[in-house]
Design an enzyme around this catalytic site. Structure first.
Site, PDB file in Angstrom:
ATOM      1  N   LYS A 102      39.415  48.606  57.699  1.00 56.30           N
ATOM      2  CA  LYS A 102      38.963  49.613  56.794  1.00 56.30           C
ATOM      3  C   LYS A 102      37.525  49.807  56.579  1.00 56.30           C
ATOM      4  CE  LYS A 102      40.154  50.400  51.738  1.00 56.30           C
ATOM      5  NZ  LYS A 102      40.433  49.962  50.397  1.00 56.30           N
ATOM      6  N   ASN A 111      28.753  41.306  40.315  1.00 56.31           N
ATOM      7  CA  ASN A 111      29.550  42.832  40.781  1.00 56.31           C
ATOM      8  C   ASN A 111      30.864  42.724  40.299  1.00 56.31           C
ATOM      9  OD1 ASN A 111      29.767  44.808  42.694  1.00 56.31           O
ATOM     10  ND2 ASN A 111      31.193  43.508  43.384  1.00 56.31           N
ATOM     11  N   GLU A 112      31.312  43.810  39.495  1.00 55.61           N
ATOM     12  CA  GLU A 112      33.014  43.821  39.310  1.00 55.61           C
ATOM     13  C   GLU A 112      33.673  42.638  38.889  1.00 55.61           C
ATOM     14  OE1 GLU A 112      34.883  45.653  42.571  1.00 55.61           O
ATOM     15  OE2 GLU A 112      33.636  47.610  42.593  1.00 55.61           O
ATOM     16  N   TRP A 132      37.479  42.654  51.964  1.00 59.46           N
ATOM     17  CA  TRP A 132      38.241  41.544  51.339  1.00 59.46           C
ATOM     18  C   TRP A 132      39.561  41.262  51.738  1.00 59.46           C
ATOM     19  CZ3 TRP A 132      34.482  38.541  49.684  1.00 59.46           C
ATOM     20  CH2 TRP A 132      33.240  39.176  49.036  1.00 59.46           C
ATOM     21  N   GLU A 184      28.040  51.641  43.732  1.00 54.04           N
ATOM     22  CA  GLU A 184      29.112  51.727  44.938  1.00 54.04           C
ATOM     23  C   GLU A 184      30.015  52.942  44.839  1.00 54.04           C
ATOM     24  OE1 GLU A 184      31.641  48.442  46.122  1.00 54.04           O
ATOM     25  OE2 GLU A 184      30.002  47.125  45.585  1.00 54.04           O
ATOM     26  N   GLN A 209      30.333  39.903  52.976  1.00 50.07           N
ATOM     27  CA  GLN A 209      30.856  40.770  53.595  1.00 50.07           C
ATOM     28  C   GLN A 209      29.971  41.324  55.046  1.00 50.07           C
ATOM     29  OE1 GLN A 209      31.857  43.127  49.811  1.00 50.07           O
ATOM     30  NE2 GLN A 209      33.517  43.849  51.276  1.00 50.07           N
ATOM     31  N   TYR A 248      33.786  51.633  55.866  1.00 50.27           N
ATOM     32  CA  TYR A 248      33.168  52.269  55.016  1.00 50.27           C
ATOM     33  C   TYR A 248      31.752  52.961  55.470  1.00 50.27           C
ATOM     34  CZ  TYR A 248      36.368  50.827  51.144  1.00 50.27           C
ATOM     35  OH  TYR A 248      37.303  50.707  50.205  1.00 50.27           O
TER      36      TYR A 248
HETATM   37  C1  BGP Z   1      34.479  46.919  45.723  1.00 52.43           C
HETATM   38  C2  BGP Z   1      33.428  45.876  46.045  1.00 52.43           C
HETATM   39  C3  BGP Z   1      32.934  45.724  47.471  1.00 52.43           C
HETATM   40  C4  BGP Z   1      33.941  46.379  48.386  1.00 52.43           C
HETATM   41  C5  BGP Z   1      34.529  47.804  47.792  1.00 52.43           C
HETATM   42  C6  BGP Z   1      35.620  48.129  49.021  1.00 52.43           C
HETATM   43  O1  BGP Z   1      35.326  46.477  44.834  1.00 52.43           O
HETATM   44  O2  BGP Z   1      32.594  45.510  45.189  1.00 52.43           O
HETATM   45  O3  BGP Z   1      32.736  44.393  47.669  1.00 52.43           O
HETATM   46  O4  BGP Z   1      34.755  45.649  49.140  1.00 52.43           O
HETATM   47  O5  BGP Z   1      35.086  47.297  46.644  1.00 52.43           O
HETATM   48  O6  BGP Z   1      36.854  47.482  48.577  1.00 52.43           O
HETATM   49  P1  BGP Z   1      37.818  47.027  49.724  1.00 52.43           P
HETATM   50  O7  BGP Z   1      36.982  46.303  50.729  1.00 52.43           O
HETATM   51  O8  BGP Z   1      38.818  46.163  49.312  1.00 52.43           O
HETATM   52  O9  BGP Z   1      38.189  48.470  50.128  1.00 52.43           O
END
Ligand code: BGP
Length: 480
Positions: free
Chosen positions: A446, A170-171, A440, A386, A30, A448
């Site tokens: 979007k 991760n996740e 993604w 996160e 990312q 953050y």
């Molecule tokens: C989590 C992931 C990150 C990031 C975040 C925000 O699920 O670990 O990689 O992307 O979410 O999600 P998004 O970018 O889809 O809003």
């Protein structure tokens, strides 16, 4: 009805201990850019994004070149921990076999710079970026990927003794849900809960094998896994159908993975639910004995759990067909989530939502932490790895006034610290994300980050949230 969340409006006036980590998070794909250069192998996202004519992850936030600048910003803004992921295909371009020395050296330099700036790296081995050579053979549904992951993990543990905080995955939930249930990521399969459970299990076996290897190698440091967790509340706690819906979604999103992580086995409830849902999807779940013994052996060796928390869900009973619509545009009100055999997510007017329809419910994070403390008292340590708010930030006269994000972070930190004050061993909090980066399914609208990125010039501009976070970290209080 939604439970009350009395702390949501104001912060707790608590003193935050000096050793509580004020962190920020990133992920290789990312932010790095240079996705197909410097010897890096392909990942599924490369073709997927190109074929769909979507966004490009090149150069994203150009972290590959700009990490010294980003780490300086960390230092300046009181950020003492950074989550970084290693891109597996930068080390092993084909996932296994020949090593790409340039990639190996890149991460040595990156970790050295972290050290030079006094920013502790928390390193994840897999953040949604299985090398394409393995992905195209079935990703973690193909057991050779488990073997390859263990080899890759061993290589990294031996190569990077300078790293002392490791996470395997991760996740796992987010990965399988987007690949096999929502179909919004590469693979694009929908409603295949059988594949989702199987992939979760296989990834937990890969996690276990990496943890066992870490122990066998006598590596100095700590290891754990990062799970995307969210509390599932019955919409009406007095309605047995709603209670069952919340319980089923809890198994799917939380319990199945937490059982494997901490108990090293699946509870009867989890197994019954998993087999039932796999059956509805037309498949089955295979759990070989050998896997279960590896998961069992690894469970007590986890030092910590990373929790990624963005939202909780309120569930109603649902007996209709599968019906999902993913809001990838930030057009509020377009998300729909109803799963056959599970339930239907509902929103409440009194609970705010982001433009992407994610419920802002900080108490859910507290409830999660306290549940882990009570249900798995041997959890070791917890890091909130996160948490953050995606928004369409605007740069006006060189500034970004993101008061909503500040409020979001303050509330979630407050509830985290409340859990800590009630005995939960929470060691730190990482904002997603350090700077704006590729998202993604949403691309670049979007945002953050604590730092705004002008994607034309790659200039970093501290948002108001960065200044607020720096002050909180320095003063160790949230009421500033
Ligand atoms: C989590 C992931 C990150 C990031 C975040 C925000 O699920 O670990 O990689 O992307 O979410 O999600 P998004 O970018 O889809 O809003």
């Amino acid at each position: 009805m939604a439970a009350e969340h009395p702390l949501s409006a104001k912060a707790l006036p608590v003193d935050i201990p000096r050793d509580f980590i004020f962190g920020a998070a990133t992920a290789a794909y990312q932010c790095e850019g240079e996705t197909l250069t410097h010897g890096k192998g392909k990942v599924a996202w490369d073709d997927y994004l190109a074929e769909k004519g979507l966004f490009s992850a090149d150069p994203a936030s150009d972290f590959y070149h700009r990490y010294p600048e980003d780490l300086k910003l960390c230092r300046k803004y009181g950020i003492d921990g950074i989550r970084i992921s290693i891109a597996w295909s930068r080390i092993f371009p084909k996932g296994t076999g020949k090593v790409n020395l340039e990639g190996v050296i890149f991460y040595h330099h990156l970790f050295a710079e972290c050290k030079a700036q006094g920013v502790e790296p928390y390193v994840t081995l897999h953040h949604f970026d299985t090398p394409d050579a393995l992905y195209s053979e079935g990703d973690f549904l193909n057991r050779t990927t488990i073997d390859a992951f263990e080899r890759y993990a061993r290589f990294c543990f031996e190569e990077y003794p300078e790293v002392t905080n490791w996470f395997t995955f991760n996740e796992i939930w987010a990965a399988v849900s987007n690949m096999y249930i929502e179909g919004t990521w590469p693979r694009g399969q929908r409603y295949r809960l059988d594949l989702a459970f199987q992939a979760m299990h296989n990834m937990m076996v890969a996690h276990a094998r990496a943890v066992l290897a870490f122990d066998e190698l006598g590596h100095r440091g700590k290891i754990g896994v990062v799970h995307a967790l969210s509390t599932k509340y019955p919409d009406d706690p007095a309605n047995p159908g709603d209670v069952a819906a919340a319980a089923a979604e809890d198994v799917l999103n939380n319990q199945f993975l937490l059982d494997a992580t901490f108990d090293g086995s699946y509870s009867d409830d989890s197994l019954a639910c998993a087999h039932h849902l796999a059956g509805i999807a037309g498949g089955s779940l295979v759990l070989p004995e050998e896997d279960l013994s590896q998961i069992k052996a690894a469970a007590p060796l986890n030092d910590c759990l990373g929790i990624n928390y963005y939202q909780s869900n309120f569930l109603k009973a649902y007996d209709g067909p599968n019906d999902l619509h993913h809001n990838a545009t930030g057009e509020k009100g377009t998300e729909r989530y109803a799963l056959a055999g599970v339930g239907e997510r509902v929103s409440h007017p009194e609970i705010p939502r982001t433009d992407w329809d994610w419920l802002i419910y900080p108490q859910g994070l507290y409830d999660l932490i306290m549940r882990i403390k009570d249900q798995w008292p041997h959890y070791g340590a917890i890091l909130v790895t996160e948490n953050g708010m995606g928004a369409k930030d605007e740069l006006i006269d060189g500034e970004v006034h993101d008061a909503e994000r500040i409020d979001y972070i303050r509330q979630h930190l407050s509830w985290t610290l409340k859990a800590r004050s009630e005995g939960a061993n929470v060691r730190g909090y990482f904002v997603w994300s350090l700077m704006d980066m590729f998202s993604w399914t949403n691309g670049y609208n979007k945002r953050y980050g604590l730092f705004y990125v002008d994607f034309d010039t790659q200039e970093r501009i501290p948002k108001d949230s960065a200044a607020w976070y720096a002050k909180a970290s320095k003063e160790r209080r949230l009421d500033g």
